[in-house]
Design an enzyme around this catalytic site. Sequence first.
Site, PDB file in Angstrom:
ATOM      1  N   LYS A 141      42.996  45.125  55.928  1.00 42.65           N
ATOM      2  CA  LYS A 141      41.962  45.042  54.894  1.00 42.65           C
ATOM      3  C   LYS A 141      42.599  44.835  53.523  1.00 42.65           C
ATOM      4  O   LYS A 141      43.798  45.054  53.333  1.00 42.65           O
ATOM      5  CB  LYS A 141      41.133  46.331  54.897  1.00 42.65           C
ATOM      6  CG  LYS A 141      41.934  47.593  54.609  1.00 42.65           C
ATOM      7  CD  LYS A 141      41.071  48.834  54.710  1.00 42.65           C
ATOM      8  CE  LYS A 141      41.900  50.087  54.428  1.00 42.65           C
ATOM      9  NZ  LYS A 141      41.093  51.314  54.468  1.00 42.65           N
ATOM     10  N   TYR A 149      50.595  49.550  21.166  1.00 46.88           N
ATOM     11  CA  TYR A 149      49.371  50.126  20.633  1.00 46.88           C
ATOM     12  C   TYR A 149      49.540  51.610  20.352  1.00 46.88           C
ATOM     13  O   TYR A 149      50.037  52.366  21.177  1.00 46.88           O
ATOM     14  CB  TYR A 149      48.219  49.939  21.629  1.00 46.88           C
ATOM     15  CG  TYR A 149      47.754  48.510  21.752  1.00 46.88           C
ATOM     16  CD1 TYR A 149      47.122  47.875  20.686  1.00 46.88           C
ATOM     17  CD2 TYR A 149      47.948  47.805  22.925  1.00 46.88           C
ATOM     18  CE1 TYR A 149      46.682  46.566  20.790  1.00 46.88           C
ATOM     19  CE2 TYR A 149      47.511  46.491  23.051  1.00 46.88           C
ATOM     20  CZ  TYR A 149      46.880  45.880  21.980  1.00 46.88           C
ATOM     21  OH  TYR A 149      46.457  44.575  22.090  1.00 46.88           O
TER      22      TYR A 149
END
Length: 375
Positions: free
Chosen positions: A31, A256
């Site tokens: 998956k 940042y």
Amino acid sequence: MSELVVHDDAIRENTATFARLTRGRLMAVLKADAFGHGAIAHSVLEAGANSIGVTSISEALALRADGVTAPILSWLNTIDADFASAVQAGIALAVPSAAVLFAVASASRATGTQAVIHLHVDAGMARDGCPARDWAALCSLAREQEATGAVRVIGIMGHMSCADSPLNPQNTRERLVFEAAVRTAIRRGLTPRIRHLAATAATLTGVGANFELHRIGAGLFGIDPSDSGTRLRPALTLTARVISSRELPAGAGVGYGLDFVAGQRTNLAVVPLGYGDGIPRDASGRAEVFARGRRRAIVGKISMDMIVVDTGADVLHPNESVTLFGPGDRGEPTVAEWAAWAHTIAHEIVTRVGSRVSRIHRVADTVNASEQDAA
């Protein structure tokens, strides 16, 4: 500029390990694009898996289109999923409710093809699967649909919540729920020949043993959720090339918020990978990379498109390679370490690498599959 190398030989070795542990009763769970590892279905089947599990029907149909003829089970679908295409392609379907059962049976009658199903019981996780209170009714309805020829119940499946902790009493409770569900199905006239409860952790710890099938996903890719000590080989190496370097004076900040401030003069290298590529921002301030034979700290917050690496006295040149994670053989960080830095699990790290990163499949040191160019 960035590459995710998929070590097919490691996946094959891990598959062979689980084939031995499960005595050949191995479903390879592929998956989420094989946990981010891509097209490896044929490799795992050649290495010892005898069936494949996925969540959606679209994943299963893609495998059929790729030439996979082995049994495939799909177990997470809405009631309006394309059951008709799945039935026609010979894909087995998990059925957790009466609504899904009727939708599958309707698709079977519309196509004139009998649907092969696994009834899915909730053994205790309260996620997918039929709640215990509704199980007997589901079994009775399944037997009715089986009598019409619309479906054939070949399996019963469940999943365990605490298998990574083998001494947890919940494991015993969930096995008892699952075994009771099987007995109920048989009393309702069903004859399931495949019972499967164990995924990777339950297989490695043994708490899901003694059933006909084991669903192995993470373990194929070198991830041991239970820390059992079983020798598994990590199957991914993520690298990128330096964009630029610069000197950072003492007292200057990075990124940042300038939450990193240099205590002394140092050098920085900019690497074009960030949270837009799946690098977890939560690892900021803790994560490291491997460059020029040693580990280097990522400094400042991880941005969408880049990370900044403190290289100390060394100046990395543009196009020099930096390894974010790999098997750890050379001292590079591992997926498990990145998971710890980001306060998550290894499964999330490997499945989140984005489409801007090229995928390359390798057997040992030889490229054996085509490269998917970065978007």
